[in-house]
Design a protein around this motif. Structure first.
Motif, PDB file in Angstrom:
ATOM      1  N   ASP A  67       0.821  -1.200   0.000  1.00  0.00           N
ATOM      2  CA  ASP A  67       0.000   0.000   0.000  1.00  0.00           C
ATOM      3  C   ASP A  67       0.861   1.259   0.000  1.00  0.00           C
ATOM      4  O   ASP A  67       0.564   2.236  -0.681  1.00  0.00           O
ATOM      5  CB  ASP A  67      -0.981   0.009   1.172  1.00  0.00           C
ATOM      6  CG  ASP A  67      -0.368  -0.458   2.479  1.00  0.00           C
ATOM      7  OD1 ASP A  67       0.847  -0.723   2.524  1.00  0.00           O
ATOM      8  OD2 ASP A  67      -1.119  -0.578   3.461  1.00  0.00           O
ATOM      9  N   ARG A  70       2.542   1.515  -3.468  1.00  0.00           N
ATOM     10  CA  ARG A  70       1.527   1.953  -4.439  1.00  0.00           C
ATOM     11  C   ARG A  70       1.273   3.461  -4.314  1.00  0.00           C
ATOM     12  O   ARG A  70       1.202   4.174  -5.314  1.00  0.00           O
ATOM     13  CB  ARG A  70       0.243   1.164  -4.218  1.00  0.00           C
ATOM     14  CG  ARG A  70      -0.774   1.294  -5.283  1.00  0.00           C
ATOM     15  CD  ARG A  70      -1.929   0.313  -5.170  1.00  0.00           C
ATOM     16  NE  ARG A  70      -2.400   0.054  -3.820  1.00  0.00           N
ATOM     17  CZ  ARG A  70      -2.221  -1.098  -3.155  1.00  0.00           C
ATOM     18  NH1 ARG A  70      -1.586  -2.098  -3.729  1.00  0.00           N
ATOM     19  NH2 ARG A  70      -2.692  -1.262  -1.942  1.00  0.00           N
ATOM     20  N   LYS A  71       1.188   3.962  -3.085  1.00  0.00           N
ATOM     21  CA  LYS A  71       0.937   5.390  -2.857  1.00  0.00           C
ATOM     22  C   LYS A  71       2.109   6.228  -3.376  1.00  0.00           C
ATOM     23  O   LYS A  71       1.919   7.164  -4.148  1.00  0.00           O
ATOM     24  CB  LYS A  71       0.730   5.634  -1.351  1.00  0.00           C
ATOM     25  CG  LYS A  71       0.720   7.085  -0.922  1.00  0.00           C
ATOM     26  CD  LYS A  71      -0.616   7.698  -1.111  1.00  0.00           C
ATOM     27  CE  LYS A  71      -0.651   9.103  -0.504  1.00  0.00           C
ATOM     28  NZ  LYS A  71      -1.313  10.035  -1.388  1.00  0.00           N
ATOM     29  N   PHE A  73       4.717   5.392  -5.390  1.00  0.00           N
ATOM     30  CA  PHE A  73       4.958   5.199  -6.817  1.00  0.00           C
ATOM     31  C   PHE A  73       3.871   5.880  -7.646  1.00  0.00           C
ATOM     32  O   PHE A  73       4.169   6.567  -8.630  1.00  0.00           O
ATOM     33  CB  PHE A  73       5.034   3.704  -7.137  1.00  0.00           C
ATOM     34  CG  PHE A  73       5.277   3.406  -8.585  1.00  0.00           C
ATOM     35  CD1 PHE A  73       6.468   3.762  -9.190  1.00  0.00           C
ATOM     36  CD2 PHE A  73       4.316   2.763  -9.343  1.00  0.00           C
ATOM     37  CE1 PHE A  73       6.695   3.486 -10.534  1.00  0.00           C
ATOM     38  CE2 PHE A  73       4.535   2.482 -10.680  1.00  0.00           C
ATOM     39  CZ  PHE A  73       5.727   2.847 -11.277  1.00  0.00           C
ATOM     40  N   GLY A  74       2.635   5.732  -7.237  1.00  0.00           N
ATOM     41  CA  GLY A  74       1.526   6.355  -7.961  1.00  0.00           C
ATOM     42  C   GLY A  74       1.615   7.872  -7.972  1.00  0.00           C
ATOM     43  O   GLY A  74       1.409   8.505  -9.010  1.00  0.00           O
ATOM     44  N   ASP A  75       1.936   8.452  -6.838  1.00  0.00           N
ATOM     45  CA  ASP A  75       2.032   9.910  -6.760  1.00  0.00           C
ATOM     46  C   ASP A  75       3.210  10.439  -7.575  1.00  0.00           C
ATOM     47  O   ASP A  75       3.098  11.479  -8.239  1.00  0.00           O
ATOM     48  CB  ASP A  75       2.163  10.360  -5.303  1.00  0.00           C
ATOM     49  CG  ASP A  75       0.893  10.111  -4.499  1.00  0.00           C
ATOM     50  OD1 ASP A  75      -0.176   9.859  -5.102  1.00  0.00           O
ATOM     51  OD2 ASP A  75       0.974  10.166  -3.251  1.00  0.00           O
ATOM     52  N   THR A  77       4.714   8.950 -10.214  1.00  0.00           N
ATOM     53  CA  THR A  77       4.485   8.800 -11.652  1.00  0.00           C
ATOM     54  C   THR A  77       3.365   9.731 -12.131  1.00  0.00           C
ATOM     55  O   THR A  77       3.427  10.228 -13.252  1.00  0.00           O
ATOM     56  CB  THR A  77       4.148   7.344 -12.027  1.00  0.00           C
ATOM     57  OG1 THR A  77       3.037   6.895 -11.258  1.00  0.00           O
ATOM     58  CG2 THR A  77       5.334   6.431 -11.798  1.00  0.00           C
ATOM     59  N   ALA A  78       2.368   9.978 -11.297  1.00  0.00           N
ATOM     60  CA  ALA A  78       1.298  10.914 -11.665  1.00  0.00           C
ATOM     61  C   ALA A  78       1.837  12.327 -11.850  1.00  0.00           C
ATOM     62  O   ALA A  78       1.303  13.102 -12.646  1.00  0.00           O
ATOM     63  CB  ALA A  78       0.198  10.909 -10.614  1.00  0.00           C
ATOM     64  N   GLU A  85       9.318   1.441  -9.707  1.00  0.00           N
ATOM     65  CA  GLU A  85       8.891   0.822  -8.454  1.00  0.00           C
ATOM     66  C   GLU A  85      10.080   0.283  -7.665  1.00  0.00           C
ATOM     67  O   GLU A  85      10.082   0.320  -6.430  1.00  0.00           O
ATOM     68  CB  GLU A  85       7.904  -0.297  -8.757  1.00  0.00           C
ATOM     69  CG  GLU A  85       7.171  -0.803  -7.544  1.00  0.00           C
ATOM     70  CD  GLU A  85       6.077  -1.786  -7.903  1.00  0.00           C
ATOM     71  OE1 GLU A  85       5.970  -2.779  -7.158  1.00  0.00           O
ATOM     72  OE2 GLU A  85       5.351  -1.572  -8.884  1.00  0.00           O
TER      73      GLU A  85
END
Length: 107
Positions: A67, A70-71, A73-75, A77-78, A85
């Motif tokens: 989790d 994901r948070k 890496f997602g932020d 890449t966004a 990763e």
């Protein structure tokens, strides 16, 4: 049986302390990793503090580190940053060592 009861209570107390320490180390690691990501995202100090709290909170979504990975890496890449990763996982490992060192140092 008081000796056995005393030993049992001592083991339970040690287990509770160990669990609390592990929780504190993980929370500190997440905060340190969030600060690393906030630097990459060029957040203001207030935004970085709020982001660190959000990353620490994200760790409660599921067991393990997925989790948090994901948070972060997602932020990243966004925001259009070129981070993979594996880098996020490496930073988490590095920050775990740093967090443990910070919390285990005698004050």
């Amino acid at each position: 049986m008081t000796t056995f009861d005393d030993r049992e209570r001592a083991f339970e107390a040690k287990f509770a302390r160990d669990e609390e320490t592990a929780f504190r180390i993980t929370a500190r690691r997440n905060r340190l990793a969030a600060q690393w990501a906030a630097d990459l995202l060029k957040l203001t100090p207030a935004e970085a503090d709020a982001y660190a709290k959000a990353v620490v909170q994200a760790d409660f979504e599921e067991a393990g580190d997925e989790d948090v990975v994901r948070k972060l890496f997602g932020d990243l890449t966004a925001a259009g940053l070129d981070v993979d990763e594996a880098t996020v996982r490496r930073v988490l490992d590095e920050k775990l060592v740093e967090a443990r060192r910070q919390l285990m140092q005698p004050e």
